[in-house]
Design an enzyme around this catalytic site. Structure first.
Site, short mmCIF file in Angstrom:
data_model
loop_
_atom_site.label_atom_id
_atom_site.label_comp_id
_atom_site.label_asym_id
_atom_site.label_seq_id
_atom_site.Cartn_x
_atom_site.Cartn_y
_atom_site.Cartn_z
CG HIS A 1 -10.09 18.43 -33.18
ND1 HIS A 1 -9.02 18.06 -32.39
CD2 HIS A 1 -10.88 19.22 -32.42
CE1 HIS A 1 -9.14 18.60 -31.21
NE2 HIS A 1 -10.27 19.32 -31.19
CD GLU B 1 3.81 22.74 -37.99
OE1 GLU B 1 4.52 22.20 -38.89
OE2 GLU B 1 4.25 23.56 -37.18
CG HIS C 1 -13.69 22.66 -32.59
ND1 HIS C 1 -12.79 23.51 -31.97
CD2 HIS C 1 -13.53 21.45 -31.98
CE1 HIS C 1 -12.11 22.86 -31.05
NE2 HIS C 1 -12.55 21.61 -31.03
#
Length: 245
Positions: A20, A56, A83
């Protein structure tokens, strides 16, 4: 054509862990440790990491870096929800390479193995009138709540005590409400089982409401690494390929 002239057989698809993302730096280090454990178990696999947000590499960047290499995306999420149903498929559809998307990690007995192990590490032992709140992030998606409820039932069967879900956001009951409900049933020793992949704000807030003890997040437990590989192989066998963009 001789045997030596035959083209090399393609290797297995890359395994992309889809996290996530979190502002808590411990989350990224935990996910990387879990990724390292997966690599130790399956050194022949190319294992990568992509985030939905906040950290990232982001998933689209990971998929872009893979180029035309086929991949199986394994969400580090513990139930169905937005998601899993929308964000990850949309990112996969934009990838250059064909991809498959595995199911979320829960519910599954290996997830319960990890929850049980973390409770034992925290000092759990069955005491008179004991019970557990399974603390999860929460979702407005009813299927996500069904997944959490099933995980709670599996954990209850493992422990032999009542286990109620409690949510950090977007669903009810809250952890505090679940604790109150168990106390109303006469349960005096109530633990909180942290159903979070890694440390973060929700995990900390839920743990702080434990009347007795709280377990650590799931983290880089061997059973979690095994569950990721199980989902990877299952997706290879059963999931349709998302064609390259």
């Amino acid at each position: 054509m001789t045997v030596s002239e035959l083209p090399p057989r393609p290797g297995p698809p890359a395994l992309v862990l889809v996290a996530h993302g979190s502002r808590d730096p411990r989350a990224l280090s935990t996910v990387r440790a879990l990724m390292d454990r997966v690599r130790e178990l399956r050194p022949e696999l190319s294992v990568h990491l992509g985030h939905i947000e906040l950290n990232e590499p982001l998933l689209p960047d990971t998929l872009a870096a893979l180029g035309d290499t086929p991949a199986v995306l394994v969400p580090l999420l513990l139930g169905r929800g937005y998601h899993v149903k929308r964000d990850i498929p949309e990112m996969a559809a934009a990838a250059q390479a064909p991809t498959r998307i595995a199911g979320p990690l829960g519910p599954h007995p290996l997830l319960v193995d990890t929850l049980h192990a973390r409770l034992l590490e925290a000092g759990w032992r069955q005491r008179p009138a004991s019970a557990v709140v399974l603390a999860a992030a929460g979702s407005r998606d009813p299927e996500s709540r069904l997944d959490t409820q099933r995980t709670a039932r599996l954990l209850s069967a493992r422990l032999g005590v009542p286990v109620l879900p409690g949510y950090a956001s977007a669903a009810s009951p809250t952890v505090a409400d679940a604790v109150h409900a168990l106390r109303a049933r006469g349960r005096r020793h109530i633990a909180v089982a942290s159903c979070f992949t890694a440390p973060g704000r929700f995990a900390a807030e839920c743990a702080a409401q434990a009347p007795w003890l709280a377990s650590a997040p799931l983290g880089a437990h061997d059973a979690m690494a095994g569950l990721i590989l199980h989902r990877y192989e299952r997706a290879r066998e059963t999931q349709p390929v998302t064609a390259a963009a």
